[in-house]
Design a protein around this motif. Structure first.
Motif, PDB file in Angstrom:
ATOM      1  N   PRO A   1      34.915   6.591  -1.856  1.00  0.00           N
ATOM      2  CA  PRO A   1      34.610   7.963  -1.467  1.00  0.00           C
ATOM      3  C   PRO A   1      35.507   8.463  -0.343  1.00  0.00           C
ATOM      4  CG  PRO A   1      33.053   6.487  -0.444  1.00  0.00           C
ATOM      5  CD  PRO A   1      33.906   5.633  -1.348  1.00  0.00           C
ATOM      6  N   THR A   2      35.714   9.756  -0.324  1.00  0.00           N
ATOM      7  CA  THR A   2      36.346  10.409   0.815  1.00  0.00           C
ATOM      8  C   THR A   2      35.236  10.966   1.690  1.00  0.00           C
ATOM      9  OG1 THR A   2      38.299  11.012  -0.489  1.00  0.00           O
ATOM     10  CG2 THR A   2      37.903  12.246   1.545  1.00  0.00           C
ATOM     11  N   VAL A   3      35.266  10.618   2.969  1.00  0.00           N
ATOM     12  CA  VAL A   3      34.219  11.057   3.893  1.00  0.00           C
ATOM     13  C   VAL A   3      34.849  11.911   4.990  1.00  0.00           C
ATOM     14  CG1 VAL A   3      32.415  10.347   5.509  1.00  0.00           C
ATOM     15  CG2 VAL A   3      32.834   8.996   3.442  1.00  0.00           C
ATOM     16  N   HIS A   4      34.320  13.100   5.159  1.00  0.00           N
ATOM     17  CA  HIS A   4      34.760  13.987   6.228  1.00  0.00           C
ATOM     18  C   HIS A   4      33.642  14.107   7.264  1.00  0.00           C
ATOM     19  CE1 HIS A   4      38.257  15.505   3.914  1.00  0.00           C
ATOM     20  NE2 HIS A   4      37.439  15.429   2.872  1.00  0.00           N
ATOM     21  N   HIS A   5      34.036  14.069   8.534  1.00  0.00           N
ATOM     22  CA  HIS A   5      33.090  14.237   9.631  1.00  0.00           C
ATOM     23  C   HIS A   5      33.172  15.679  10.122  1.00  0.00           C
ATOM     24  CE1 HIS A   5      32.256   9.899  10.026  1.00  0.00           C
ATOM     25  NE2 HIS A   5      33.486   9.778   9.572  1.00  0.00           N
ATOM     26  N   LEU A   6      32.051  16.388  10.103  1.00  0.00           N
ATOM     27  CA  LEU A   6      32.000  17.801  10.471  1.00  0.00           C
ATOM     28  C   LEU A   6      31.065  17.993  11.649  1.00  0.00           C
ATOM     29  CD1 LEU A   6      31.392  19.294   6.879  1.00  0.00           C
ATOM     30  CD2 LEU A   6      33.588  18.628   7.900  1.00  0.00           C
ATOM     31  N   ASP A   7      31.498  18.784  12.623  1.00  0.00           N
ATOM     32  CA  ASP A   7      30.606  19.220  13.701  1.00  0.00           C
ATOM     33  C   ASP A   7      30.159  20.628  13.360  1.00  0.00           C
ATOM     34  OD1 ASP A   7      29.266  19.981  15.956  1.00  0.00           O
ATOM     35  OD2 ASP A   7      30.982  19.827  17.319  1.00  0.00           O
ATOM     36  N   CYS A   8      28.908  20.750  12.948  1.00  0.00           N
ATOM     37  CA  CYS A   8      28.413  22.034  12.448  1.00  0.00           C
ATOM     38  C   CYS A   8      27.538  22.778  13.447  1.00  0.00           C
ATOM     39  CB  CYS A   8      27.662  21.822  11.143  1.00  0.00           C
ATOM     40  SG  CYS A   8      28.729  21.204   9.808  1.00  0.00           S
ATOM     41  N   ALA A   9      27.654  22.430  14.734  1.00  0.00           N
ATOM     42  CA  ALA A   9      26.962  23.191  15.789  1.00  0.00           C
ATOM     43  C   ALA A   9      27.234  22.541  17.136  1.00  0.00           C
ATOM     44  CB  ALA A   9      25.460  23.279  15.538  1.00  0.00           C
ATOM     45  N   PRO A  10      28.409  22.778  17.737  1.00  0.00           N
ATOM     46  CA  PRO A  10      28.621  22.268  19.100  1.00  0.00           C
ATOM     47  C   PRO A  10      27.583  22.875  20.041  1.00  0.00           C
ATOM     48  CG  PRO A  10      30.662  23.117  18.128  1.00  0.00           C
ATOM     49  CD  PRO A  10      29.550  23.550  17.232  1.00  0.00           C
ATOM     50  N   MET A  11      27.107  22.061  20.989  1.00  0.00           N
ATOM     51  CA  MET A  11      26.060  22.513  21.908  1.00  0.00           C
ATOM     52  C   MET A  11      26.388  22.070  23.330  1.00  0.00           C
ATOM     53  SD  MET A  11      22.766  21.504  19.513  1.00  0.00           S
ATOM     54  CE  MET A  11      23.582  20.274  18.485  1.00  0.00           C
ATOM     55  N   GLN A  12      25.975  22.863  24.279  1.00  0.00           N
ATOM     56  CA  GLN A  12      26.144  22.539  25.690  1.00  0.00           C
ATOM     57  C   GLN A  12      24.803  22.693  26.396  1.00  0.00           C
ATOM     58  OE1 GLN A  12      29.006  21.320  27.662  1.00  0.00           O
ATOM     59  NE2 GLN A  12      27.043  20.893  28.645  1.00  0.00           N
ATOM     60  N   PRO A  13      23.940  21.661  26.323  1.00  0.00           N
ATOM     61  CA  PRO A  13      22.599  21.786  26.904  1.00  0.00           C
ATOM     62  C   PRO A  13      22.648  21.938  28.422  1.00  0.00           C
ATOM     63  CG  PRO A  13      22.772  19.871  25.455  1.00  0.00           C
ATOM     64  CD  PRO A  13      24.151  20.372  25.678  1.00  0.00           C
ATOM     65  N   VAL A  14      21.665  22.630  28.939  1.00  0.00           N
ATOM     66  CA  VAL A  14      21.542  22.767  30.386  1.00  0.00           C
ATOM     67  C   VAL A  14      21.268  21.387  30.993  1.00  0.00           C
ATOM     68  CG1 VAL A  14      20.178  23.781  32.246  1.00  0.00           C
ATOM     69  CG2 VAL A  14      20.704  25.133  30.199  1.00  0.00           C
ATOM     70  N   GLY A  15      22.114  20.970  31.924  1.00  0.00           N
ATOM     71  CA  GLY A  15      21.910  19.712  32.627  1.00  0.00           C
ATOM     72  C   GLY A  15      22.294  18.471  31.867  1.00  0.00           C
ATOM     73  N   GLY A  16      22.857  18.616  30.674  1.00  0.00           N
ATOM     74  CA  GLY A  16      23.208  17.441  29.874  1.00  0.00           C
ATOM     75  C   GLY A  16      24.650  17.482  29.403  1.00  0.00           C
ATOM     76  N   PRO A  17      25.114  16.407  28.760  1.00  0.00           N
ATOM     77  CA  PRO A  17      26.485  16.366  28.247  1.00  0.00           C
ATOM     78  C   PRO A  17      26.638  17.230  27.002  1.00  0.00           C
ATOM     79  CG  PRO A  17      25.294  14.411  27.556  1.00  0.00           C
ATOM     80  CD  PRO A  17      24.365  15.172  28.460  1.00  0.00           C
ATOM     81  N   PRO A  18      27.870  17.572  26.637  1.00  0.00           N
ATOM     82  CA  PRO A  18      28.085  18.310  25.388  1.00  0.00           C
ATOM     83  C   PRO A  18      27.561  17.516  24.195  1.00  0.00           C
ATOM     84  CG  PRO A  18      30.086  18.263  26.715  1.00  0.00           C
ATOM     85  CD  PRO A  18      29.140  17.296  27.347  1.00  0.00           C
ATOM     86  N   LEU A  19      27.002  18.226  23.232  1.00  0.00           N
ATOM     87  CA  LEU A  19      26.477  17.607  22.026  1.00  0.00           C
ATOM     88  C   LEU A  19      27.155  18.205  20.798  1.00  0.00           C
ATOM     89  CD1 LEU A  19      22.631  17.631  22.790  1.00  0.00           C
ATOM     90  CD2 LEU A  19      24.285  15.804  23.281  1.00  0.00           C
ATOM     91  N   VAL A  20      27.072  17.474  19.688  1.00  0.00           N
ATOM     92  CA  VAL A  20      27.586  17.956  18.410  1.00  0.00           C
ATOM     93  C   VAL A  20      26.444  17.929  17.399  1.00  0.00           C
ATOM     94  CG1 VAL A  20      29.923  17.116  18.865  1.00  0.00           C
ATOM     95  CG2 VAL A  20      28.293  15.637  17.653  1.00  0.00           C
ATOM     96  N   ALA A  21      26.680  18.536  16.250  1.00  0.00           N
ATOM     97  CA  ALA A  21      25.796  18.377  15.094  1.00  0.00           C
ATOM     98  C   ALA A  21      26.625  17.685  14.023  1.00  0.00           C
ATOM     99  CB  ALA A  21      25.275  19.725  14.606  1.00  0.00           C
ATOM    100  N   HIS A  22      26.566  16.362  14.037  1.00  0.00           N
ATOM    101  CA  HIS A  22      27.439  15.516  13.226  1.00  0.00           C
ATOM    102  C   HIS A  22      26.923  15.485  11.791  1.00  0.00           C
ATOM    103  CE1 HIS A  22      29.982  11.553  13.358  1.00  0.00           C
ATOM    104  NE2 HIS A  22      30.140  12.200  12.217  1.00  0.00           N
ATOM    105  N   CYS A  23      27.670  16.099  10.889  1.00  0.00           N
ATOM    106  CA  CYS A  23      27.345  16.099   9.469  1.00  0.00           C
ATOM    107  C   CYS A  23      28.439  15.353   8.710  1.00  0.00           C
ATOM    108  CB  CYS A  23      27.240  17.525   8.931  1.00  0.00           C
ATOM    109  SG  CYS A  23      26.043  18.558   9.815  1.00  0.00           S
ATOM    110  N   LEU A  24      28.109  14.875   7.535  1.00  0.00           N
ATOM    111  CA  LEU A  24      29.078  14.187   6.681  1.00  0.00           C
ATOM    112  C   LEU A  24      29.251  14.959   5.383  1.00  0.00           C
ATOM    113  CD1 LEU A  24      27.935  10.440   6.907  1.00  0.00           C
ATOM    114  CD2 LEU A  24      29.650  11.605   8.295  1.00  0.00           C
ATOM    115  N   LEU A  25      30.488  15.068   4.931  1.00  0.00           N
ATOM    116  CA  LEU A  25      30.788  15.561   3.593  1.00  0.00           C
ATOM    117  C   LEU A  25      31.389  14.400   2.817  1.00  0.00           C
ATOM    118  CD1 LEU A  25      30.897  18.005   1.632  1.00  0.00           C
ATOM    119  CD2 LEU A  25      33.291  18.292   2.354  1.00  0.00           C
TER     120      LEU A  25
END
Length: 282
Positions: A4-28
């Motif tokens: 299989p070919t697997v692609h890693h997608l960030d489908c919602a970068p987030m910057q929570p108050v008081g926390g580190p940057p987050l991603v929404a890690h999805c796979l295609l």
């Protein structure tokens, strides 16, 4: 077996108050005959009408609301037809995981039975706030997995696709029907652990660590915090077996996402270099 070919997608970068940057890690995942999407992040309708995400989510998590990050736009940018997404496998139905369901209205949506029931009934105050029913108001083609039909490295699992194997691995705690998703590759497995943990340091086998803001957040949003911790320890044991055989990552850790995305790019580059250049030498 098809590789299989697997692609890693960030489908919602987030910057929570008081926390580190987050991603929404999805796979295609390209299976050769169709596409499988693991989680969807936020969708087009969420970006166009952020009010449906709720003021608390927007103000505390602070997602990047940009159409270019939605799964459907990223799939087109990769050269695929979004209509070829025949199956979507959700780790759970929280709003930052299921927002893109409506962008693939003809896809089968695979979900664990406990998660489906929790999202449809919304019996507790926490469930009423975490599930946004507008995200599935279009009437998805639900495929509800009520039993596990396979054993995967000591975990019960429900098989979604064969060749390559894609399995749902129940890991309740964060939500009632939360699961991980295992994707078979030629020399290893990818295990998308969803929200079983948020920070890579929680999987450190020598000294677990997590930013305080994320620790508090995970406790606050867990359906069953003690059960979540039990499942997290099971994941650590799985990592002890052979980290080269099973690559475990979570939905929101930006460092894991960056590393896997770089591996994907390097793998594609090596694949291009190995292609025959033809008789002319050009």
């Amino acid at each position: 077996m098809y590789s299989p070919t697997v692609h890693h997608l960030d489908c919602a970068p987030m910057q929570p108050v008081g926390g580190p940057p987050l991603v929404a890690h999805c796979l295609l995942v390209s299976t050769g005959s169709s596409l499988v999407l693991v989680d969807t992040g936020l969708g087009v309708a969420d970006v166009m009408d952020p009010r449906r995400l709720g003021a608390l989510f927007r103000k505390t998590v602070r997602p990047t609301l940009d159409l270019s990050y939605t799964a459907v736009h990223q799939i087109r940018a990769l050269g695929y037809d979004p209509r070829d997404v025949q199956d979507i496998v959700v780790t759970h139905l929280d709003l930052d995981h299921a927002g893109g369901l409506a962008d693939f209205p003809d896809a089968r949506v695979h979900v664990m039975a406990d998660e489906y029931r929790a999202a449809m009934r919304r019996e507790t105050r926490l469930e009423a706030s975490r599930y946004v029913t507008a995200q599935w108001a279009h009437g998805p083609r639900w495929v509800v997995h009520d039993t596990a039909d396979s054993d995967w490295h000591g975990f019960a699992a429900a098989r979604v696709v064969r060749s390559p194997d894609i399995l749902m691995v129940p890991l309740p705690g964060h939500t009632r029907g939360h699961c991980a998703v295992a994707v078979q590759q030629p020399s290893r497995w990818l295990l998308h652990a969803g929200d079983a943990y948020f920070f890579h340091g929680e999987m450190d086998l020598r000294r677990q660590r997590c930013p305080r803001a994320l620790t508090l957040h995970q406790r606050m949003v867990a359906d069953n915090h003690a059960e979540r911790l039990t499942q997290l320890e099971r994941l650590r044991e799985l990592r002890r077996e052979d980290p080269r055989l099973i690559r475990i990552f979570s939905s929101h850790d930006a460092q894991e996402f960056d590393r896997l995305s770089e591996e994907e790019r390097m793998g594609r580059r090596r694949g291009a270099l190995r292609r025959p250049i033809g008789r002319s030498g050009f």
